[in-house]
Design an enzyme around this catalytic site. Structure first.
Site, PDB file in Angstrom:
ATOM      1  N   GLU A 111     -20.063  38.984 -42.601  1.00  0.00           N
ATOM      2  CA  GLU A 111     -19.957  39.620 -41.285  1.00  0.00           C
ATOM      3  C   GLU A 111     -20.120  41.300 -41.640  1.00  0.00           C
ATOM      4  O   GLU A 111     -20.216  42.204 -40.823  1.00  0.00           O
ATOM      5  CB  GLU A 111     -18.730  39.684 -40.400  1.00  0.00           C
ATOM      6  CG  GLU A 111     -18.463  38.272 -39.868  1.00  0.00           C
ATOM      7  CD  GLU A 111     -17.180  37.924 -39.344  1.00  0.00           C
ATOM      8  OE1 GLU A 111     -17.009  38.122 -38.128  1.00  0.00           O
ATOM      9  OE2 GLU A 111     -16.297  37.928 -40.172  1.00  0.00           O
ATOM     10  N   CYS A 152     -23.939  32.391 -36.204  1.00  0.00           N
ATOM     11  CA  CYS A 152     -22.849  31.983 -34.990  1.00  0.00           C
ATOM     12  C   CYS A 152     -22.709  33.116 -34.168  1.00  0.00           C
ATOM     13  O   CYS A 152     -21.861  33.013 -33.208  1.00  0.00           O
ATOM     14  CB  CYS A 152     -21.557  31.385 -35.865  1.00  0.00           C
ATOM     15  SG  CYS A 152     -20.470  32.732 -36.609  1.00  0.00           S
ATOM     16  N   ARG A 165     -12.493  28.291 -37.500  1.00  0.00           N
ATOM     17  CA  ARG A 165     -12.442  29.549 -38.184  1.00  0.00           C
ATOM     18  C   ARG A 165     -10.827  30.054 -38.249  1.00  0.00           C
ATOM     19  O   ARG A 165     -10.185  29.781 -37.232  1.00  0.00           O
ATOM     20  CB  ARG A 165     -13.091  30.454 -37.611  1.00  0.00           C
ATOM     21  CG  ARG A 165     -12.868  31.840 -38.021  1.00  0.00           C
ATOM     22  CD  ARG A 165     -13.980  32.928 -37.411  1.00  0.00           C
ATOM     23  NE  ARG A 165     -13.379  33.338 -36.046  1.00  0.00           N
ATOM     24  CZ  ARG A 165     -14.156  34.237 -35.206  1.00  0.00           C
ATOM     25  NH1 ARG A 165     -15.250  34.616 -35.401  1.00  0.00           N
ATOM     26  NH2 ARG A 165     -13.543  34.403 -34.107  1.00  0.00           N
ATOM     27  N   HIS A 190     -13.992  39.375 -17.785  1.00  0.00           N
ATOM     28  CA  HIS A 190     -13.838  38.363 -17.044  1.00  0.00           C
ATOM     29  C   HIS A 190     -14.559  38.208 -16.179  1.00  0.00           C
ATOM     30  O   HIS A 190     -15.530  36.939 -15.967  1.00  0.00           O
ATOM     31  CB  HIS A 190     -12.547  38.424 -16.215  1.00  0.00           C
ATOM     32  CG  HIS A 190     -11.179  38.436 -16.874  1.00  0.00           C
ATOM     33  ND1 HIS A 190     -10.101  39.529 -16.481  1.00  0.00           N
ATOM     34  CD2 HIS A 190     -10.797  37.743 -17.953  1.00  0.00           C
ATOM     35  CE1 HIS A 190      -9.159  39.047 -17.440  1.00  0.00           C
ATOM     36  NE2 HIS A 190      -9.445  38.226 -18.394  1.00  0.00           N
ATOM     37  N   ASP A 198     -20.823  41.207 -35.556  1.00  0.00           N
ATOM     38  CA  ASP A 198     -20.017  42.231 -36.281  1.00  0.00           C
ATOM     39  C   ASP A 198     -21.150  42.818 -37.591  1.00  0.00           C
ATOM     40  O   ASP A 198     -20.886  43.863 -38.010  1.00  0.00           O
ATOM     41  CB  ASP A 198     -18.897  41.467 -37.074  1.00  0.00           C
ATOM     42  CG  ASP A 198     -17.601  41.819 -36.284  1.00  0.00           C
ATOM     43  OD1 ASP A 198     -17.477  42.792 -35.344  1.00  0.00           O
ATOM     44  OD2 ASP A 198     -16.739  41.041 -36.509  1.00  0.00           O
TER      45      ASP A 198
END
Length: 576
Positions: A437, A508, A338, A195, A461
């Site tokens: 990925e 991305c 996605r 956060h 990833d």
């Protein structure tokens, strides 16, 4: 005496100000026995604290509605409001008070630790860090119970900003920052998706997290410098260091002002290569920021944020409205959505999921979608319906096998057949692509290129799986290396395969939004970058300065290197 601490840089910029310590109430909780005759009063204390915190959060959400970051903060506050009625936390604490005859603070902390342990089993870094929501909402309750909720300092009049130093910060803590001349913050814990990091970036406040024990090492009122670009906090600096950082801060502010002038400039290299700079978003709430930087479209819409943190799953109409809102807001520009990237280890629909020995290698992303065909079909129907309102592209995450692609395409055709029968409009030729990925996908691109319309490399990833590194684990994060020769070969091979066969390829992951890698990726042949909207102008500046004809042969030489140190030095020289 001056000293320097190093952490994780999560929000760029430089802050110079005086320390304001935020108390860590959970460290002050004692355990004591409550006599039977006072148990009812103890339960009333819990109910009163719940009502107080609920009122505070509702008020804070309302006050945030006029701020530039209200979408991000509002979503987090909603999640914490939901946790105030979570039976696993509140009802269980109430039962603990009754059965153990203990004080409310202690019961809440005990139950919090059980819930947090469940979150720690989740593989996905973003979702795992949602354990912070549990801790923060319990700390807020405990502060009320202990009688010291804590407040931010008043706005300073001496020209110095205030740097908040805390163990952790909740989004509710940050809402008032813009009204208190808060210039930066640092925390003991946190990561790039915490956060603190997310709100810091949305408020453009310099921040460094993961400093471990900084809260115990500084005092209220001490002078501190926060370098959110380098991940450094300097406590009690001398005047020479302060002047140096003031000069650096002025230079950064001037650079940022210059970047804003590039909003309407087409991203074209010196030798005439056009480059598309697209945005990664989590929903319609991100559109104002996307438009503010002149994005060429949306390269990644993470739909899992429609599913997470709610008691019921979004139905087809709700999903359709969310997708349509983005498509209509981006007329004539591509929007790549996605399919949901979740797993059985992630709590959906109130279900705590399966206990998997290794969730990273378990039922997640496309595997989960195919294991839940009804849920997947609902999303596919909503996506196809939305395709009538713009340039939609559907993207499937974490593909590794040909049969996964075939199954997804079969389900898409089935959804099309249903919609035709219902006379519902949709784009018959909506492009379907896949994410690269995992190394298996990058090393067997033929089966992807034959079946799909486009590819997108998820570098986060891909690096993680190639190097077997959990990028959210502080103990091994130093081994997470985007410039590892194996990683670069996989990325370059995917880009070149796309060029060779005429299949569009984008990146991305975080690499796309880091200007340090822009020339490298351009030299590999990449022409589609997708990133957080805040990074688009910085990357555009690098594109405008680049000469691809000159970069390409230099990058090819880099790809032949197998010593990481030499690779890093060569990449740094690309921009010189």
């Amino acid at each position: 005496m001056a000293f320097t601490l190093h952490g994780l840089p999560v929000s760029q910029g430089i802050a110079i100000g005086q320390v304001h310590l935020v108390s860590h109430a959970l460290l002050e909780v004692n355990h004591y026995h409550v006599p039977p005759k006072h148990l009812a009063d103890e339960l009333t204390r819990l109910d009163d604290a719940l009502a107080t915190v609920q009122g505070e959060l509702i008020g804070l959400k309302a006050s945030a509605s006029s701020g530039t970051s209200h979408n991000e903060v509002g979503a987090f506050v909603d999640l914490q409001l939901m946790m105030l009625s979570d039976p696993m936390l509140i009802d269980a604490a109430r039962k603990l008070i009754e059965s153990r005859r203990c004080n409310t603070e202690w019961a809440l902390v005990q139950q919090m630790e059980l819930v947090v342990e469940q979150f720690r089993q989740i593989e996905d870094p973003y979702l795992r860090e949602r354990q912070a929501d549990v801790v923060q909402v319990v700390e807020r309750l405990v502060k009320v119970l202990l009688g010291h909720p804590g407040h931010l300092p008043p706005k300073r009049r001496d020209g110095l900003g205030t740097v908040v130093v805390a163990h952790d910060l909740s989004p509710a803590d940050t809402i008032g920052f813009r009204d208190h001349n808060i210039s930066g913050f640092v925390t003991d814990v946190g990561g790039p998706t915490s956060h603190t990091a997310i709100v810091a970036r949305s408020l453009s406040i310099p921040a460094v997290v993961g400093l471990h024990h900084i809260r115990d090492l500084v005092e209220d009122g001490e002078l501190i410098i926060v370098d959110g670009t380098r991940g450094v906090a300097i406590v009690d600096p001398d005047e020479t260091v302060v002047q140096e950082y003031r000069l650096r801060r002025s230079e950064l502010e001037l650079e940022k002002s210059k970047l804003n002038r590039l909003k309407d400039t087409r991203a074209t290299t010196l030798d005439g290569e056009n480059v598309n700079l697209l945005a990664n978003i989590e929903g319609p709430k991100d559109l104002p920021q996307v438009k503010a930087v002149g994005s060429d479209g949306v390269g990644l819409y993470r739909t899992e944020f429609l599913f997470i943190g709610r008691d019921t799953l979004p139905d087809e109409d709700e999903q359709y409205e969310a997708y349509r809102a983005v498509l209509k807001a981006m007329p004539s520009k591509p929007v790549t959505i996605r399919t949901f990237d979740v797993g059985a280890d992630k709590a959906l629909n109130g279900n705590q999921g399966r206990n998997e020995p290794n969730p990273a290698l378990g039922l997640r992303a496309v595997r989960y979608s195919l294991a839940e065909p009804k849920m997947f079909m609902t999303q596919l129907r909503a996506l196809l319906r939305a395709s009538a309102h713009g340039r939609l592209q559907i993207m499937v995450p974490m593909l590794a096998h040909a049969h996964e692609i075939d199954q997804c395409l079969t389900l898409i055709e089935k959804a099309k057949t249903e919609l035709r029968a219902e006379k519902v409009k949709f784009n018959e030729a909506v492009p379907v692509g896949g994410m690269i990925e995992v190394p298996a996908a990058a090393l067997s691109l033929g089966m992807f290129i034959r079946r799909l319309s486009f590819l997108s490399i998820g570098t986060n990833d891909l690096i993680q799986y190639t190097l077997a590194i959990d990028r959210s684990d502080e103990s091994v994060v130093h081994l997470y290396d985007p410039l590892h020769p194996a990683v670069l070969k996989l990325i370059s091979g995917t880009i070149q395969a796309g060029v060779r066969f005429g299949v569009p390829v984008s990146v991305c992951g975080e690499m796309a939004g880091d200007p340090a890698y822009t020339e490298l990726l351009l030299g590999m042949g990449l022409r589609n970058f997708s990133m957080h909207p805040a990074h688009i102008l910085g990357v555009k500046q690098q594109v405008l300065r680049a000469d691809v004809g000159e970069l390409a042969p230099r990058v090819q030489r880099i790809l032949k290197m197998d010593e990481p140190a030499r690779v890093r030095e060569a990449v740094e020289r690309l921009g010189s």
